[in-house]
Design a protein around this motif. Structure first.
Motif, short mmCIF file in Angstrom:
data_model
loop_
_atom_site.label_atom_id
_atom_site.label_comp_id
_atom_site.label_asym_id
_atom_site.label_seq_id
_atom_site.Cartn_x
_atom_site.Cartn_y
_atom_site.Cartn_z
N CYS A 4 4.10 6.56 -5.82
CA CYS A 4 5.26 7.22 -5.24
C CYS A 4 6.11 6.15 -4.55
CB CYS A 4 4.82 8.29 -4.23
SG CYS A 4 4.09 7.65 -2.73
N CYS A 19 4.43 4.38 -1.44
CA CYS A 19 3.34 3.46 -1.77
C CYS A 19 3.87 2.25 -2.53
CB CYS A 19 2.26 4.16 -2.60
SG CYS A 19 1.41 5.44 -1.66
N CYS A 21 -1.90 7.47 -2.96
CA CYS A 21 -2.07 8.52 -1.95
C CYS A 21 -2.34 9.89 -2.58
CB CYS A 21 -0.86 8.58 -1.03
SG CYS A 21 0.63 9.17 -1.82
#
Ligand SMILES: [Zn+2]
Length: 130
Positions: free
Chosen positions: A28, A31, A10
């Motif tokens: 992250c 994700c 992202c």
């Protein structure tokens, strides 16, 4: 000293100590959860792991949330209860994005789903303020 790293998926900047590796990609937390599906909504094991994770990182309340997650939380707080379509429209999210963020907020014990008259609302986890 924090080195921010970009999430492979992202592109969000995340502190180095909050990154996850999945198949060679730095992700992250959201994700990573999305990619691995190891932690699911309504998974008590995942919830415990998340709580332990947040504790070990000294996170509590809305600390450690992304701006978007914080906005969703505060929006829900101001409305009392909201529906998914309302959030999709308000924050211009895809359903997948909303589910990822809601899953995180739910696992952080900030928001929860609540069914009323066949409509599933999203409300604060602890609805005792005000
Ligand atoms: Zn990401």
């Amino acid at each position: 000293m924090t080195n921010n790293i970009k999430c492979h998926k992202c592109n969000r900047e995340i502190p180095e100590n909050e990154t996850f590796i999945s198949r060679g990609n730095t992700l992250c937390e959201d994700c990573y959860i999305d990619a691995t599906h190891k932690i699911r909504v309504c998974n008590p094991m995942g919830e415990r792991a998340k709580t332990a994770f947040r504790k070990s990182h000294g996170l509590g309340g809305t600390d450690g949330l992304t701006d978007l997650q914080r906005e969703i939380y505060h929006y829900t707080q101001s409305k009392g209860k909201v529906t998914r379509p309302e959030l999709l429209k308000q924050f211009k999210l895809s359903e997948n994005e909303l589910e990822n963020n809601f899953a995180f907020l739910r696992q952080s014990k900030l928001l929860k789903g609540k069914k009323e008259d066949d409509i599933v609302y999203i409300t604060l986890w602890s609805n005792q303020d005000q």
